[in-house]
Scaffold this motif. Sequence first.
Motif, short mmCIF file in Angstrom:
data_model
loop_
_atom_site.label_atom_id
_atom_site.label_comp_id
_atom_site.label_asym_id
_atom_site.label_seq_id
_atom_site.Cartn_x
_atom_site.Cartn_y
_atom_site.Cartn_z
N GLY A 168 0.66 -3.89 6.51
CA GLY A 168 0.80 -3.25 5.20
C GLY A 168 0.73 -4.31 4.11
N ARG A 195 -0.84 -1.89 -1.78
CA ARG A 195 -1.42 -1.76 -3.13
C ARG A 195 -2.94 -1.86 -3.04
NH1 ARG A 195 1.88 -6.35 -5.98
NH2 ARG A 195 3.33 -5.58 -4.44
N GLU A 344 9.43 -8.16 6.37
CA GLU A 344 8.44 -8.81 5.48
C GLU A 344 9.10 -9.51 4.29
OE1 GLU A 344 4.78 -9.33 4.98
OE2 GLU A 344 5.28 -9.45 7.09
C1 S3P Z 1 0.52 -8.83 -3.53
C2 S3P Z 1 0.86 -8.26 -2.33
C3 S3P Z 1 2.21 -8.31 -1.75
C4 S3P Z 1 3.25 -8.72 -2.78
C5 S3P Z 1 2.79 -9.87 -3.63
C6 S3P Z 1 1.51 -9.51 -4.37
C7 S3P Z 1 -0.87 -8.73 -3.99
O1 S3P Z 1 2.24 -9.24 -0.68
O2 S3P Z 1 4.46 -9.05 -2.16
O3 S3P Z 1 3.78 -10.24 -4.57
O4 S3P Z 1 -1.14 -8.97 -5.19
O5 S3P Z 1 -1.74 -8.42 -3.17
P1 S3P Z 1 1.75 -8.82 0.80
O6 S3P Z 1 0.37 -8.41 0.69
O7 S3P Z 1 1.90 -10.05 1.64
O8 S3P Z 1 2.69 -7.73 1.22
#
Ligand code: S3P
Length: 441
Positions: A168, A195, A344
């Motif tokens: 994820g 995201r 995580e």
């Molecule tokens: C981010 C993804 C997340 C997040 C990080 C920013 C991004 O990390 O914690 O601050 O911009 O893709 P992970 O992809 O490792 O979950």
Amino acid sequence: MNNYIQIRNKIRKFKKKIEISGDKSISIRCVLLASQAIGVSKIYNLLESEDVLNSLKSIKRLGINYEKFKDYYKIEGLGLAGYNTQKRIKLYAGNSGTFARLILGLLANSNNEISVVGDKSLSVRDFSRITDPLEKFGLKIKSNKSKLPVKIKGSNYLRPINYFEKLGSAQCKSAVIFAALKTPGITKIIAKKSRNHTELLLKSLRFPIKVVPKKNYDIIEVKGQHNFNGFNYRVPGDISSSSFFLVLTLLSKDSELIIKNINVNKSRIGVIKILNKMNAKILLKNKKKYKGEETSDIIVSSEKNLKGINCPKSLNSSAIDEFLIIFLAAAKAKGVSTFKNLGELNNKESPRLDIAVNFLKKIGIKVTRKKNDIKIYGNPKLELNGNYHIKNFKKDHRVFMMSCIAALSLGGKWKIYDTDSVNSSFPNFIKIIKKLGANIN
Ligand code: S3P
């Protein structure tokens, strides 16, 4: 200058409207994609934090020019094969996991070995999650036992891969998508939900990327080697930075806050869903769509009756950067809150789950932990009057900001070290809490 702040008073009631600087994830993606476009891109409201500035300096080292104007950055991309990698170059990622991981994908076609290095905190984070899938494209990578420095030498014979992203992690997914941009044929990714700014940005650039959403994962297909033109983009405000102000308002008396024009992409608003399940009444007003992203104003007011939550694991990814501040809300809520499967968190800028448990105990909250699950026994009457020194948190910007919100909403006399940590994501943080009336030395 001393690198700590002192907070000795709670914040008084406030009713304000604020703006928050640009989203960090989107800012870094805009810089990187603009550096790969053909021609001029103009990025408005780019977050001017160290993570983003290190991204800009790095593309410059790769031969991409940029210039700062009054309200935008102009970036002159030279296309998918436009980085100048004739020499061995070292790129400094600072504290930014996102930049360090995403640039590795874009170096899939570099001619020479390029090194990526980072600061102390980034240098202990795992990179095998990125280098394993990237090696499958046919490029060569050396690392320091899966950590930085990572040295990458691209290939002229990249081959598309099938990849199952099961953490994820948007960083893993995006690094693979970025390598796929350079690769002939179709790269297929099955990705646990995370995201999706990379996918939306590429779609808005009409890049041939197809996303089929399923309940818990997305099926993504990227057809590589299509150049795209420079673009204009206005970065919306950052929900992660906003979340500190949401909780500050909820925990303060008789206060109200409007935060203007924030990115409220569904893959990012776990914090709002979780706080609302805890009895907050956070509203989204003035919703708009912009290049596939949703934005809105966020309205929040004080809430005396926060209650505990049994937090659904399905919300973990969409709130992954906000758990520290969510735990603080749970500390002041009535009843027990349960959060599961948060391993995580210990892979972030600091081991956040460990740090959070210690922090909560330090302020007198009972916490129990089984591996990656925690229970927080909330206390709505929590008022602090002791002395609290917060240091040795690996300069994690979010630990610093959460500690400030704890000090301003719970009382006590606080000394919080490593003020400069905020520069990695939110240099205006102190200015904005002062604008709300905080008394900070
Ligand atoms: C981010 C993804 C997340 C997040 C990080 C920013 C991004 O990390 O914690 O601050 O911009 O893709 P992970 O992809 O490792 O979950």
